[in-house]
Design a protein around this motif. Structure first.
Motif, PDB file in Angstrom:
ATOM      1  N   PRO A   1      64.971  28.464  50.705  1.00 44.59           N
ATOM      2  CA  PRO A   1      63.824  28.033  50.137  1.00 44.59           C
ATOM      3  C   PRO A   1      63.204  26.596  50.131  1.00 44.59           C
ATOM      4  O   PRO A   1      62.013  26.308  50.100  1.00 44.59           O
ATOM      5  CB  PRO A   1      64.556  27.947  48.574  1.00 44.59           C
ATOM      6  CG  PRO A   1      65.586  28.698  48.730  1.00 44.59           C
ATOM      7  CD  PRO A   1      66.051  28.636  50.287  1.00 44.59           C
ATOM      8  N   ALA A   2      63.968  25.523  50.741  1.00 40.54           N
ATOM      9  CA  ALA A   2      63.503  24.410  50.806  1.00 40.54           C
ATOM     10  C   ALA A   2      62.476  24.281  52.350  1.00 40.54           C
ATOM     11  O   ALA A   2      61.449  23.566  52.554  1.00 40.54           O
ATOM     12  CB  ALA A   2      64.583  23.241  51.382  1.00 40.54           C
ATOM     13  N   LEU A   3      62.788  25.259  53.186  1.00 39.33           N
ATOM     14  CA  LEU A   3      61.670  25.210  54.279  1.00 39.33           C
ATOM     15  C   LEU A   3      60.678  26.086  53.827  1.00 39.33           C
ATOM     16  O   LEU A   3      59.532  25.753  54.463  1.00 39.33           O
ATOM     17  CB  LEU A   3      62.591  26.005  55.327  1.00 39.33           C
ATOM     18  CG  LEU A   3      63.611  25.381  56.141  1.00 39.33           C
ATOM     19  CD1 LEU A   3      64.316  26.042  57.031  1.00 39.33           C
ATOM     20  CD2 LEU A   3      63.042  24.097  56.872  1.00 39.33           C
ATOM     21  N   VAL A   4      60.656  27.278  53.256  1.00 41.56           N
ATOM     22  CA  VAL A   4      59.541  28.038  52.845  1.00 41.56           C
ATOM     23  C   VAL A   4      58.683  27.309  51.651  1.00 41.56           C
ATOM     24  O   VAL A   4      57.429  27.354  51.630  1.00 41.56           O
ATOM     25  CB  VAL A   4      60.215  29.459  52.409  1.00 41.56           C
ATOM     26  CG1 VAL A   4      59.219  30.335  51.937  1.00 41.56           C
ATOM     27  CG2 VAL A   4      60.796  29.912  53.299  1.00 41.56           C
ATOM     28  N   ALA A   5      59.085  26.694  50.661  1.00 41.34           N
ATOM     29  CA  ALA A   5      58.565  26.215  49.467  1.00 41.34           C
ATOM     30  C   ALA A   5      57.127  25.497  49.968  1.00 41.34           C
ATOM     31  O   ALA A   5      56.055  25.891  49.214  1.00 41.34           O
ATOM     32  CB  ALA A   5      59.370  25.289  48.320  1.00 41.34           C
ATOM     33  N   PRO A   6      57.364  24.462  50.722  1.00 40.97           N
ATOM     34  CA  PRO A   6      56.005  23.795  51.034  1.00 40.97           C
ATOM     35  C   PRO A   6      54.927  24.621  51.822  1.00 40.97           C
ATOM     36  O   PRO A   6      53.603  24.257  51.514  1.00 40.97           O
ATOM     37  CB  PRO A   6      56.503  22.651  51.991  1.00 40.97           C
ATOM     38  CG  PRO A   6      58.004  22.559  51.800  1.00 40.97           C
ATOM     39  CD  PRO A   6      58.567  23.727  51.439  1.00 40.97           C
ATOM     40  N   GLN A   7      55.294  25.790  52.408  1.00 42.17           N
ATOM     41  CA  GLN A   7      54.369  26.455  53.097  1.00 42.17           C
ATOM     42  C   GLN A   7      53.840  27.614  52.130  1.00 42.17           C
ATOM     43  O   GLN A   7      52.869  28.242  52.237  1.00 42.17           O
ATOM     44  CB  GLN A   7      54.983  27.253  54.151  1.00 42.17           C
ATOM     45  CG  GLN A   7      55.378  26.368  55.446  1.00 42.17           C
ATOM     46  CD  GLN A   7      54.281  25.508  55.990  1.00 42.17           C
ATOM     47  OE1 GLN A   7      53.282  26.107  56.290  1.00 42.17           O
ATOM     48  NE2 GLN A   7      54.493  24.409  56.274  1.00 42.17           N
ATOM     49  N   VAL A   8      54.526  27.922  51.000  1.00 50.69           N
ATOM     50  CA  VAL A   8      54.144  28.568  50.016  1.00 50.69           C
ATOM     51  C   VAL A   8      53.023  27.788  49.127  1.00 50.69           C
ATOM     52  O   VAL A   8      51.811  28.240  48.702  1.00 50.69           O
ATOM     53  CB  VAL A   8      55.311  29.313  49.323  1.00 50.69           C
ATOM     54  CG1 VAL A   8      54.607  30.198  48.063  1.00 50.69           C
ATOM     55  CG2 VAL A   8      55.789  30.253  49.929  1.00 50.69           C
ATOM     56  N   LEU A   9      53.399  26.776  48.581  1.00 48.20           N
ATOM     57  CA  LEU A   9      52.856  26.177  47.552  1.00 48.20           C
ATOM     58  C   LEU A   9      51.450  25.071  48.110  1.00 48.20           C
ATOM     59  O   LEU A   9      50.696  25.102  47.274  1.00 48.20           O
ATOM     60  CB  LEU A   9      53.718  24.990  46.789  1.00 48.20           C
ATOM     61  CG  LEU A   9      54.720  25.840  46.018  1.00 48.20           C
ATOM     62  CD1 LEU A   9      55.728  24.855  45.307  1.00 48.20           C
ATOM     63  CD2 LEU A   9      54.315  26.784  45.064  1.00 48.20           C
ATOM     64  N   TRP A  10      51.640  24.518  49.500  1.00 44.39           N
ATOM     65  CA  TRP A  10      50.672  23.719  50.114  1.00 44.39           C
ATOM     66  C   TRP A  10      50.664  24.066  51.407  1.00 44.39           C
ATOM     67  O   TRP A  10      50.699  23.306  52.162  1.00 44.39           O
ATOM     68  CB  TRP A  10      51.250  22.178  49.681  1.00 44.39           C
ATOM     69  CG  TRP A  10      51.498  21.885  48.562  1.00 44.39           C
ATOM     70  CD1 TRP A  10      50.302  21.588  47.528  1.00 44.39           C
ATOM     71  CD2 TRP A  10      52.731  21.620  48.083  1.00 44.39           C
ATOM     72  NE1 TRP A  10      51.254  21.050  46.169  1.00 44.39           N
ATOM     73  CE2 TRP A  10      52.468  21.035  46.567  1.00 44.39           C
ATOM     74  CE3 TRP A  10      53.933  21.707  48.150  1.00 44.39           C
ATOM     75  CZ2 TRP A  10      53.525  20.825  45.620  1.00 44.39           C
ATOM     76  CZ3 TRP A  10      55.013  21.376  47.413  1.00 44.39           C
ATOM     77  CH2 TRP A  10      54.795  20.963  46.186  1.00 44.39           C
TER      78      TRP A  10
END
Length: 108
Positions: free
Chosen positions: A51-60
């Motif tokens: 999730p730490a790797l994916v969250a920035p690519q999903v949100l911003w």
């Protein structure tokens, strides 16, 4: 452009740092039994890294200039749901990938 000498110094420094970090766990304590409390905490490493790797690519996402992308957000929700239901990381990744591909096709 970066100076070639500075580039090689950075590469060498990162290599030494990476080796030192791995040697700490494998070389120094690799043959010892780890405490139970540490093993219990290490089990959650994979659960927190993805999730730490994916969250920035999903949100911003950089591809959309930082604007929220409905296809990526829906793919993340589908992957989360699949992970909760099936409790298999591969199933969550496959479901998210399928949603990321299919949502733009469906919505046009």
């Amino acid at each position: 452009m970066i100076d070639h000498h500075a580039l090689w110094i950075v590469i060498f420094g990162l290599g030494i740092g990476s080796y030192a970090l791995r040697f700490t766990f494998l070389g120094l304590i690799g043959d010892r039994q780890l405490p139970e409390w540490l093993l219990r905490h290490l089990r959650y490493t994979a659960v927190t890294v993805l999730p730490a790797l994916v969250a920035p690519q999903v949100l911003w996402p950089a591809g959309t200039g930082g604007q929220l992308d409905p296809a990526r957000l829906s793919a993340a929700c589908v992957a989360l749901l699949a992970g909760v239901v099936f409790r298999k990381p591969i199933a969550a990744i496959a479901a998210g990938f399928a949603a990321l591909y299919l949502v733009p096709l469906i919505t046009g």
